[in-house]
Write an enzyme that holds these catalytic residues in place. Structure first.
Site, mmCIF file in Angstrom:
data_model
loop_
_atom_site.group_PDB
_atom_site.id
_atom_site.type_symbol
_atom_site.label_atom_id
_atom_site.label_comp_id
_atom_site.label_asym_id
_atom_site.label_seq_id
_atom_site.Cartn_x
_atom_site.Cartn_y
_atom_site.Cartn_z
ATOM 1 N N GLY A 175 -6.651 56.892 12.874
ATOM 2 C CA GLY A 175 -6.380 57.251 14.131
ATOM 3 C C GLY A 175 -5.227 58.340 14.444
ATOM 4 O O GLY A 175 -5.858 58.877 13.459
ATOM 5 N N GLY B 211 -14.557 50.006 6.192
ATOM 6 C CA GLY B 211 -16.272 49.268 6.012
ATOM 7 C C GLY B 211 -15.921 49.173 4.168
ATOM 8 O O GLY B 211 -16.630 48.279 3.865
ATOM 9 N N GLN C 203 -19.119 45.893 10.109
ATOM 10 C CA GLN C 203 -17.928 46.497 10.133
ATOM 11 C C GLN C 203 -19.062 47.723 10.336
ATOM 12 O O GLN C 203 -18.364 49.399 9.892
ATOM 13 C CB GLN C 203 -17.167 46.847 8.537
ATOM 14 C CG GLN C 203 -15.910 45.480 8.489
ATOM 15 C CD GLN C 203 -14.347 46.086 8.502
ATOM 16 O OE1 GLN C 203 -13.877 46.657 8.933
ATOM 17 N NE2 GLN C 203 -14.218 45.209 7.454
ATOM 18 N N ALA D 262 -18.609 49.654 15.408
ATOM 19 C CA ALA D 262 -19.158 49.307 17.158
ATOM 20 C C ALA D 262 -17.986 49.082 18.059
ATOM 21 O O ALA D 262 -18.403 49.120 19.042
ATOM 22 C CB ALA D 262 -19.396 48.051 17.310
ATOM 23 N N HIS D 263 -16.996 49.177 17.992
ATOM 24 C CA HIS D 263 -15.260 49.610 18.603
ATOM 25 C C HIS D 263 -15.906 50.659 19.536
ATOM 26 O O HIS D 263 -15.246 50.932 20.971
ATOM 27 C CB HIS D 263 -14.389 49.541 18.385
ATOM 28 C CG HIS D 263 -14.290 50.800 17.349
ATOM 29 N ND1 HIS D 263 -14.656 51.088 16.469
ATOM 30 C CD2 HIS D 263 -14.034 52.300 17.870
ATOM 31 C CE1 HIS D 263 -14.128 52.224 15.818
ATOM 32 N NE2 HIS D 263 -13.746 52.609 16.814
ATOM 33 N N TYR E 120 -21.026 53.578 16.676
ATOM 34 C CA TYR E 120 -22.403 52.794 16.600
ATOM 35 C C TYR E 120 -23.080 53.910 16.677
ATOM 36 O O TYR E 120 -23.786 54.689 17.742
ATOM 37 C CB TYR E 120 -22.644 51.725 18.095
ATOM 38 C CG TYR E 120 -23.313 50.474 17.456
ATOM 39 C CD1 TYR E 120 -23.118 49.793 16.328
ATOM 40 C CD2 TYR E 120 -24.664 50.562 17.744
ATOM 41 C CE1 TYR E 120 -24.076 48.745 15.546
ATOM 42 C CE2 TYR E 120 -26.129 49.863 17.308
ATOM 43 C CZ TYR E 120 -25.143 48.545 15.926
ATOM 44 O OH TYR E 120 -26.127 47.671 16.024
ATOM 45 N N CYS F 82 -0.203 41.688 -2.268
ATOM 46 C CA CYS F 82 -1.024 40.865 -3.036
ATOM 47 C C CYS F 82 -0.462 39.280 -1.386
ATOM 48 O O CYS F 82 1.016 39.106 -1.138
ATOM 49 C CB CYS F 82 -0.183 40.525 -3.547
ATOM 50 S SG CYS F 82 -0.150 38.835 -4.222
HETATM 51 N N1 LIG Z 1 -11.123 43.350 10.834
HETATM 52 C C1 LIG Z 1 -9.902 44.594 10.354
HETATM 53 O O1 LIG Z 1 -9.147 44.572 10.230
HETATM 54 C C2 LIG Z 1 -10.371 46.119 10.855
HETATM 55 C C3 LIG Z 1 -9.251 46.889 10.902
HETATM 56 C C4 LIG Z 1 -9.514 47.849 10.901
HETATM 57 C C5 LIG Z 1 -10.956 47.879 11.267
HETATM 58 N N2 LIG Z 1 -11.820 47.337 11.735
HETATM 59 C C6 LIG Z 1 -12.946 47.374 12.417
HETATM 60 O O2 LIG Z 1 -13.871 48.122 11.729
HETATM 61 C C7 LIG Z 1 -15.172 48.531 12.451
HETATM 62 C C8 LIG Z 1 -15.291 49.892 10.978
HETATM 63 O O3 LIG Z 1 -14.192 50.754 10.966
HETATM 64 P P1 LIG Z 1 -14.540 51.878 9.382
HETATM 65 O O4 LIG Z 1 -12.569 52.919 9.563
HETATM 66 O O5 LIG Z 1 -15.214 51.273 8.484
HETATM 67 O O6 LIG Z 1 -15.277 52.886 10.991
HETATM 68 P P2 LIG Z 1 -16.082 54.180 10.637
HETATM 69 O O7 LIG Z 1 -16.230 54.968 11.837
HETATM 70 O O8 LIG Z 1 -15.438 55.044 9.189
HETATM 71 O O9 LIG Z 1 -17.459 53.421 10.164
HETATM 72 C C9 LIG Z 1 -18.325 53.156 10.128
HETATM 73 C C10 LIG Z 1 -19.921 52.807 10.074
HETATM 74 O O10 LIG Z 1 -20.750 52.030 10.258
HETATM 75 C C11 LIG Z 1 -22.252 52.863 10.186
HETATM 76 N N3 LIG Z 1 -22.485 52.509 11.215
HETATM 77 C C12 LIG Z 1 -22.716 52.727 12.817
HETATM 78 N N4 LIG Z 1 -24.021 52.683 13.770
HETATM 79 C C13 LIG Z 1 -24.472 51.767 12.749
HETATM 80 C C14 LIG Z 1 -26.261 51.216 12.831
HETATM 81 N N5 LIG Z 1 -26.233 50.830 13.205
HETATM 82 N N6 LIG Z 1 -26.129 50.413 11.414
HETATM 83 C C15 LIG Z 1 -25.712 51.151 9.915
HETATM 84 N N7 LIG Z 1 -24.797 51.335 9.993
HETATM 85 C C16 LIG Z 1 -24.308 52.258 11.538
HETATM 86 C C17 LIG Z 1 -21.175 54.362 10.225
HETATM 87 O O11 LIG Z 1 -22.152 55.716 9.365
HETATM 88 C C18 LIG Z 1 -20.030 54.078 9.508
HETATM 89 O O12 LIG Z 1 -20.349 54.537 8.306
HETATM 90 C C19 LIG Z 1 -13.975 49.724 13.662
HETATM 91 O O13 LIG Z 1 -14.656 49.158 14.358
HETATM 92 C C20 LIG Z 1 -12.846 49.103 13.395
HETATM 93 O O14 LIG Z 1 -12.368 49.236 14.472
HETATM 94 C C21 LIG Z 1 -11.477 46.052 11.674
#
Ligand SMILES: NC(=O)c1ccc[n+]([C@@H]2O[C@H](COP(=O)([O-])OP(=O)(O)OC[C@H]3O[C@@H](n4cnc5c(N)ncnc54)[C@H](O)[C@@H]3O)[C@@H](O)[C@H]2O)c1
Ligand SMILES: NC(=O)c1ccc[n+]([C@@H]2O[C@H](COP(=O)([O-])OP(=O)(O)OC[C@H]3O[C@@H](n4cnc5c(N)ncnc54)[C@H](O)[C@@H]3O)[C@@H](O)[C@H]2O)c1
Lengths: 544, 544
Positions: free
Chosen positions: A46, A171, A256, A259-260, A266, A403
């Site tokens: 962000g 993701g 991933q 959805a947030h 989303y 690592c």
């Molecule tokens: N696990 C962790 O440690 C961690 C860390 C940071 C972020 N996140 C969370 O993971 C999520 C993904 O982050 P990002 O940076 O990759 O976001 P991003 O916006 O770059 O990517 C999201 C992707 O989801 C796709 N998408 C949306 N709706 C869809 C649907 N219905 N079907 C299929 N694909 C769909 C979009 O086209 C996009 O490519 C965020 O919600 C983020 O907050 C998790």
């Protein structure tokens, strides 16, 4: 706007290596190969910044160039605000970013202050000058999949199918992390451009628009035990529905998608991407409502897969919360990834240890990789990661490695690196740091401290004790932030970086800091009642 | 329950003086002469505790008795949770109390955690082991009245009438503070028992139930320039109304009734105390509504006095907020005491410096008093305070002194005390500390950081930088708390205590800590745009 480039080589520009290290890492964070938007000083996540304004960035550089070993520089939300009297075994830079008195700890108040030039969003490693590019998220994802493998599949993901939605910024690391961990991967994204990008950077192996083809490829690879990754263009809900109809159950299922953010992230089902983009503009309320319903449907299929035996987990995108709002009452039957896979690692003091070769020479990282393999010959998970990282991870900015290492290992690795510097085996000092997402350094009830055994999710005494321990132990720079990862109001966390410059002072500080830093994580988890942490505490004689 | 008594004399019980100092001050905080309710481990300020449970208190004592100079003890909300590796120039104890992730930073969530044994309320100096009894509030009040005198009356309060409501726990310090500052004082309390108590402890000179008599005594004393204090039983609103009718305008007007709590604190007008107590039980809603209306009326009279020329200020009891709720739209035309009188002191790095003679011998404090007078012969305000304190302040627990000192002065005083210890002029080491209400150590938008020039009231990077500075500088123990003074969600603040044990190490640490601690306050106020702080910064060469 200024172009930020980190110095390389073994020549000092500052007056001493601790200040030089801070200088190089600050500039590295802002360099074009590392930062998302150097012009705006945005590093990642962000609006996560390394300095408040270009003038502040320039001033920080100036001040680091002249900083003495008996001084420390104070940084308040990306602005240098003072120098204090200090000593050689204390940090050279003290950093506090984005911290707000709780009642005012909202994006609204923060944004007002930001507009008036009074604050900056530090995220986690952006404002604490130890972001190293996408290797971090790749390794974190790998570590999660590997932990899942250990918990459910004897550590072996060959002949296992891992399915996930979303191949965007974060993701997109999933396909490579999954294949590095040995699995067959099927990823679904509604946006073909996102998958194409992963194909270009070799993070994903194949791309298709055809459900039949994707399934055929995936099942064949799974059968042969091939670590292959396939990207399918489509809606993740639709694909899960078809898999259920076809009786295909993934071994591991997560998500991933963005959805947030139900409005700008989303994409609701039943519409293609251009339609969705149009609806966002025309009728945001309708869009949001459809998003929530789609997430409920999506999670409904995940719950069905869970019943059929998939290891199903939430990956920190707040999907469960919105699915619940959209009408799926059982959404929270899907566990979060931290309690499920990361917390057991935290209980061993394991976390995202990382280091950077200040020389700028990739060969220095190769030397550390090899030395580490020799130091921990029994740590097969780590050795597997290092081997594959050497093959598959391109460096961004100063060469670095991440690592996950645990209690005891971190101190040993730090002393080893200091020895490599002392012996001239590497060309310049090495800095050692970590993400704020670590065992003892964060309170974040919707992510890192979700569902603590004793209900202490929101207690933030712990990251403060971690901060004090690393400050008093003599880390080279330390930081305390608010709002990283999950946003304003939802988290507090501490960062630290320590220099290995081959000196005895560094040996002393490393012995303290790289012992204490994971130890505070053991204290925190042992106090909350985790047996694994209590065992680690006994093993390392950390009890009172 | 155990009886907490601090050791005295020059013999060590712990393994070194830094640990012994923490041990003595911890036990002193909990001793019967100092703590409000030792059985419940409550030191002061509602439920401000020094340790979480009696078992934790015992464990803290045990651990301090064996703590080495290369270890630090970690305290999490009053419970010892671990020991870390450290060194001689770092703090021996690291304390974090009552800290909560902002979204959960409410009394409700805190109380849940407290009931489950996971947290403790640290207030300010209770949980950081440097409360010294009522001398603190006496001196704070004196300092406020003296600052008011300097601002409006050339530093001279003779022939000036100071009127205030509320003579309870804190407010009861007003009569003595006012007369020490030279003023004639008329205080009004609805509860005769409260005034009687002040009479017994010689904090107030006279008591009456008769408005006529009170006014006659007050005007006569004012006329003669006599520093006399009079306590009148009554409702403060009624008394102000009569004074207005009689054309009597106080020179200074403030209030310390328990307005912060409209139900269990403030007593509405038009009813005597027993009636009020009955109504509280029977109809709390009605009671609260009457309270708010009474406060509106009360503040209405204060505004009238302000128009007639009284220096009128709010004394941190939230009276304005509730008066506004009760129907007085102009309540906030009355300024708060911090922006009005305390902030100018903060801009000089002045704050509630205090010290304690670990020997337990009052003579040691006399020696420090005299030495300080000789060190700062030009500081007449301080010398006046010390002279009167020697006469009028009874020690509680270990003998101690509080005295506001500024940038530069604190370091000099600290080095002087260390010299007195080294030379054997005092019988045992001396600890030096301060309240968390200080220039650089607190963010509290309803009190200490109300109405900052640049609107940065809620930015809490500053107390965190203060914490880091004192931790790295080598204070003997440090602490970070949430919710002190104004309650959960409303403040974050840092504490520190440093030992003068006559060693060179102490000299080094004092030079750093007692310089840096007020310096962070100068940085904070200079950055916010206060010219006085910018001048102090120049004077001490603190700019970047
Ligand atoms: N696990 C962790 O440690 C961690 C860390 C940071 C972020 N996140 C969370 O993971 C999520 C993904 O982050 P990002 O940076 O990759 O976001 P991003 O916006 O770059 O990517 C999201 C992707 O989801 C796709 N998408 C949306 N709706 C869809 C649907 N219905 N079907 C299929 N694909 C769909 C979009 O086209 C996009 O490519 C965020 O919600 C983020 O907050 C998790
Ligand atoms: N300025 C500061 O630094 C500071 C510090 C701490 C507390 N405070 C605030 O000061 C206030 C007083 O604190 P305290 O500890 O003395 O409280 P307290 O409850 O001990 O005393 C309050 C007194 O006010 C009297 N009172 C109530 N209603 C009255 C009325 N209508 N007329 C006359 N008297 C009335 C009560 O009888 C009582 O004696 C609190 O609101 C507190 O939060 C200020």
């Amino acid at each position: 706007h200024p172009v930020y480039i980190s110095p390389r080589g073994s020549q000092l520009h500052a007056k001493n290596w601790p200040a030089e290290a801070a200088l190089r890492m600050f500039l590295n964070n802002l360099s074009a190969q590392v930062a998302e938007d150097p012009e705006k000083l945005v590093v990642y996540g962000g609006i996560g910044q390394a300095a408040r304004t270009p003038a502040d960035a320039r001033k920080i550089v100036e001040l680091l160039l002249t900083l003495e070993e008996d001084e420390s520089l104070l940084i308040q939300s990306g602005k240098p605000v003072g120098k204090i009297r200090s000593h050689a075994e204390a940090p050279r830079v003290l950093i506090a970013n984005s911290n707000l008195v709780p009642k005012w700890a909202t994006w609204e108040h923060f944004n007002q202050l930001r507009e008036r030039g009074l604050m900056m969003y530090g995220q986690m490693t952006a404002g604490s000058w130890i972001y190293i590019g996408t290797q971090g998220i790749l390794q974190g994802t790998y570590e999660t999949f590997a932990a899942c493998a250990r918990k459910h599949y004897n550590g072996d993901l060959r002949h296992k199918l891992l399915v996930s939605g979303g191949l965007g910024g974060m993701g997109g690391a999933q396909p490579l992390a999954a294949t590095m961990a040995g699995a067959t991967f099927l990823g679904v994204d509604i946006d073909p451009e996102r998958i194409r990008k992963r194909l270009e950077t070799r993070y994903i192996d194949k791309m298709t628009f055809d459900y039949r083809e994707a399934v055929r490829l995936a099942l064949a690879a799974k059968d042969k035990g091939e670590a292959v990754s396939i990207g399918l263009v489509g809606d993740i809900g639709d694909v899960l529905e078809k898999l259920i109809q076809d009786g295909i159950t993934p071994d591991i299922l997560t998500d991933q998608t963005s959805a947030h953010d139900p409005l700008n992230g989303y994409v609701p089902h039943g519409m293609c991407l251009p339609q969705a983009l149009a609806l966002r503009e025309v009728d945001p309320g309708e869009y949001r409502a459809r998003s929530l319903r789609s997430m409920a449907r999506h999670v409904g299929f995940m719950l069905e897969m869970q019943r059929r035996g998939s290891c199903t987990f939430d990956y920190g995108n707040n999907l469960r919360e919105f699915a619940q709002q959209g009408g799926e009452p059982n959404a929270f039957q899907i566990p979060g990834f931290v309690p499920e896979y990361i917390r057991p690692l935290f209980c061993e003091g394991k976390g995202p240890f990382r280091w950077v070769a200040l020389s700028g020479d990739p060969e220095d990282i190769r030397v550390t990789d090899e030395a580490l393999k020799a130091l921990f010959p029994e740590n097969t998970n780590m050795i597997n990661w290092l081997k594959q990282a050497q093959l598959k991870v391109d460096f961004q900015g100063l060469p670095s490695r991440i690592c996950w290492l645990g209690m005891g290992e971190r101190e040993k690795a730090g002393l080893l690196f200091n020895q490599l510097v002392r012996d001239g085996k590497v060309k310049a000092p090495i800095v050692i740091g970590r993400d704020h997402l670590d065992c003892g350094s964060v309170a974040s009830p919707y992510r890192e401290t979700e569902g603590m055994l004793d209900g202490s999710d929101a207690v933030s005494d712990w990251p403060l004790l971690n901060l004090m321990a690393n400050t008093s132990g003599g880390a080279t720079w330390v930081s305390f932030h608010h709002g990283g990862g999950v946003g304003m109001g939802y988290s507090q966390h501490a960062g630290m970086v320590i220099l290995a410059d081959g000196t005895d002072r560094a040996d002393q500080s490393i012995r303290r800091v790289l012992h204490n830093d994971p130890a505070t994580g053991i204290f925190r988890h042992a106090d909350a009642g985790y047996e694994a942490a209590q065992e680690t505490s006994e093993k390392f004689d950390l009890g009172l």
